[in-house]
Scaffold this motif. Structure first.
Motif, PDB file in Angstrom:
ATOM      1  N   ILE A 154      10.332  -3.005  16.685  1.00  7.89           N
ATOM      2  CA  ILE A 154      10.486  -3.616  15.357  1.00  7.89           C
ATOM      3  C   ILE A 154      10.568  -5.142  15.478  1.00  7.89           C
ATOM      4  O   ILE A 154       9.967  -5.727  16.367  1.00  7.89           O
ATOM      5  CB  ILE A 154      11.698  -3.006  14.615  1.00  7.89           C
ATOM      6  CG1 ILE A 154      13.015  -3.232  15.385  1.00  7.89           C
ATOM      7  CG2 ILE A 154      11.481  -1.522  14.380  1.00  7.89           C
ATOM      8  CD1 ILE A 154      14.260  -2.838  14.606  1.00  7.89           C
ATOM      9  N   ARG A 194       4.218  -4.761  14.473  1.00  2.57           N
ATOM     10  CA  ARG A 194       5.587  -4.435  14.872  1.00  2.57           C
ATOM     11  C   ARG A 194       6.581  -4.765  13.752  1.00  2.57           C
ATOM     12  O   ARG A 194       7.576  -4.088  13.565  1.00  2.57           O
ATOM     13  CB  ARG A 194       5.969  -5.200  16.150  1.00  2.57           C
ATOM     14  CG  ARG A 194       5.123  -4.813  17.357  1.00  2.57           C
ATOM     15  CD  ARG A 194       5.437  -3.390  17.810  1.00  2.57           C
ATOM     16  NE  ARG A 194       4.516  -2.960  18.861  1.00  2.57           N
ATOM     17  CZ  ARG A 194       3.455  -2.199  18.671  1.00  2.57           C
ATOM     18  NH1 ARG A 194       3.144  -1.795  17.439  1.00  2.57           N
ATOM     19  NH2 ARG A 194       2.688  -1.837  19.673  1.00  2.57           N
ATOM     20  N   SER A 235       7.786   5.656  18.485  1.00  2.00           N
ATOM     21  CA  SER A 235       8.323   4.910  17.341  1.00  2.00           C
ATOM     22  C   SER A 235       7.780   3.495  17.205  1.00  2.00           C
ATOM     23  O   SER A 235       7.804   2.917  16.121  1.00  2.00           O
ATOM     24  CB  SER A 235       9.845   4.820  17.463  1.00  2.00           C
ATOM     25  OG  SER A 235      10.199   3.988  18.563  1.00  2.00           O
ATOM     26  N   SER A 261      13.559   2.032  14.209  1.00  2.00           N
ATOM     27  CA  SER A 261      12.172   1.944  13.735  1.00  2.00           C
ATOM     28  C   SER A 261      11.860   2.980  12.663  1.00  2.00           C
ATOM     29  O   SER A 261      12.263   4.144  12.747  1.00  2.00           O
ATOM     30  CB  SER A 261      11.217   2.147  14.912  1.00  2.00           C
ATOM     31  OG  SER A 261       9.885   2.245  14.460  1.00  2.00           O
ATOM     32  N   ARG A 280       9.171   4.405  12.289  1.00  2.00           N
ATOM     33  CA  ARG A 280       8.286   5.420  12.862  1.00  2.00           C
ATOM     34  C   ARG A 280       9.018   6.363  13.825  1.00  2.00           C
ATOM     35  O   ARG A 280       8.397   7.210  14.453  1.00  2.00           O
ATOM     36  CB  ARG A 280       7.121   4.732  13.585  1.00  2.00           C
ATOM     37  CG  ARG A 280       6.208   3.970  12.642  1.00  2.00           C
ATOM     38  CD  ARG A 280       5.074   3.274  13.372  1.00  2.00           C
ATOM     39  NE  ARG A 280       4.151   4.212  14.005  1.00  2.00           N
ATOM     40  CZ  ARG A 280       3.020   3.845  14.601  1.00  2.00           C
ATOM     41  NH1 ARG A 280       2.679   2.567  14.630  1.00  2.00           N
ATOM     42  NH2 ARG A 280       2.236   4.742  15.165  1.00  2.00           N
ATOM     43  N   ASN A 282       7.341  -2.044  11.181  1.00  2.00           N
ATOM     44  CA  ASN A 282       8.208  -0.936  11.559  1.00  2.00           C
ATOM     45  C   ASN A 282       9.676  -1.221  11.276  1.00  2.00           C
ATOM     46  O   ASN A 282      10.517  -0.318  11.378  1.00  2.00           O
ATOM     47  CB  ASN A 282       8.057  -0.633  13.058  1.00  2.00           C
ATOM     48  CG  ASN A 282       6.644  -0.227  13.413  1.00  2.00           C
ATOM     49  OD1 ASN A 282       5.942   0.372  12.610  1.00  2.00           O
ATOM     50  ND2 ASN A 282       6.222  -0.568  14.624  1.00  2.00           N
TER      51      ASN A 282
END
Length: 367
Positions: A244, A347, A241, A190, A192, A350
């Protein structure tokens, strides 16, 4: 109430109940999880609200909210899987003002509340989502998934109890356990992610890869404990995070076809891993994607992306998580547009490689 426990025993829970004996305690749970885990033997004298939907839906959320409000508890104990915990987490922050326009507030991603109505205790009965530690909760409106996010959603206390998970049916263990695996993999990739989430995700994935198949086929309390810890760590990872593409695309497979969440996530996991790897040159340059893949290769004891995808396919086969659309009764060519309409955009953002609608279509159709 902020103390965090690791592995808990029946005695830990009974001590908590005794300590809070003068407070009004309410249980939110599902019938299968409540009786299947034998949690009913511990909480039999308390007021119980049962959820009935297989995934969290807006109308049932409202119904639960009004039942909770009527009882006016000091403490709510959520006993169950991800759906139960999500319901309880959202109800804990709702109030009469925002319940009136809840559908629209959710769709507009409006902040619902910064305060809690009661102390929330989470007791997961599956080894999968890590919802007892995450700062988000899921709700479906007209079969489309939306998310609540905020630190106030994190339960005040949780108990990790392998004895509640140990006797879960094979199908539930397979689905929830794979969810933990996918969450950790996705967290590692990810955009994040950070050092802390990476640490949690790696620890979680190592536990899952080592124990998942035996957890399903060779019953052992030690293996159950490892998977409970893996689930918890994966929850800590994605709380930072987020997930994804595999999670982003999974939700319509649950809402449209009724697949369990972990099974829905498993359908396209290795396809997205392959796509991301083969398109690394287009990666958003936050970190070295190849290095993250090397971490995955090491954990799964493989040397290439093809071997990694093959290893995941083996895991799915041994877990009976079928991914043949035809065998699952899914007319993928006919329904592809409905599926794409239900993708969770937050999502998807990410994902380390930018994804267009045509990319998603090709990946899902396996072209």
């Amino acid at each position: 109430m902020k103390k965090r426990l690791k592995i808990s025993t029946k005695k830990n829970i009974l001590n908590f109940l005794k300590k809070n004996s003068k407070k009004k305690i309410l249980i939110i749970t599902g019938k299968k999880s409540f009786f299947g885990s034998k949690a009913n033997k511990i909480f039999q004298k308390y007021k119980v609200i049962f959820k009935s939907k297989s995934y969290p839906e807006i109308e049932e959320l409202k119904s639960i909210y009004f039942k909770v409000k009527k009882f006016s508890p000091d403490i709510v104990i959520a006993v169950g899987g991800g759906s139960v915990l999500d319901y309880a987490k959202i109800v804990s922050i709702l109030n009469p003002e925002n319940i009136k326009n809840l559908n629209q507030n959710i769709k507009n991603n409006n902040q619902i509340s910064n305060s809690k109505n009661f102390n929330l205790i989470a007791i997961p009965t599956t080894a999968g989502s890590g919802a007892e530690i995450t700062s988000n909760a899921v709700i479906y409106i007209n079969k489309k998934k939306f998310s609540f996010e905020g630190k106030n959603l994190i339960p005040d206390l949780f108990f990790l109890c392998p004895f509640f998970v140990h006797n879960n049916p094979f199908k539930l263990k397979a689905s929830s356990g794979f969810d933990a695996i996918s969450q950790s993999i996705e967290s590692i990739l990810s955009l994040r992610s950070n050092k802390l989430s990476l640490t949690f995700a790696i620890k979680s994935l190592k536990l899952s890869v080592k124990n998942y198949i035996n957890f399903l086929h060779n019953k052992s309390l030690d293996r159950t404990t490892s998977m409970v810890l893996s689930s918890h760590l994966s929850g800590k990872a994605i709380s930072i995070s987020k997930t994804i593409a595999p999670h982003a695309i999974s939700y319509p497979f649950t809402s449209i076809y009724g697949l369990s969440h972990g099974h829905a996530v498993s359908l396209n996991l290795e396809k997205f891993l392959y796509f991301n790897y083969k398109n690394i040159r287009f990666a958003k340059k936050k970190f070295d994607i190849k290095r993250r893949y090397k971490i995955l290769f090491q954990i799964f004891s493989v040397k290439s992306i093809k071997e990694l995808c093959h290893k995941i396919k083996i895991f799915k086969k041994k877990a009976l998580l079928h991914d043949d659309y035809n065998k699952l009764g899914i007319n993928i060519k006919k329904d592809i547009n409905n599926i794409l309409a239900g993708v969770n955009i937050l999502r998807l953002k990410n994902n380390p490689i930018p994804l267009k609608k045509e990319d998603l279509k090709k990946i899902i159709l396996n072209k």
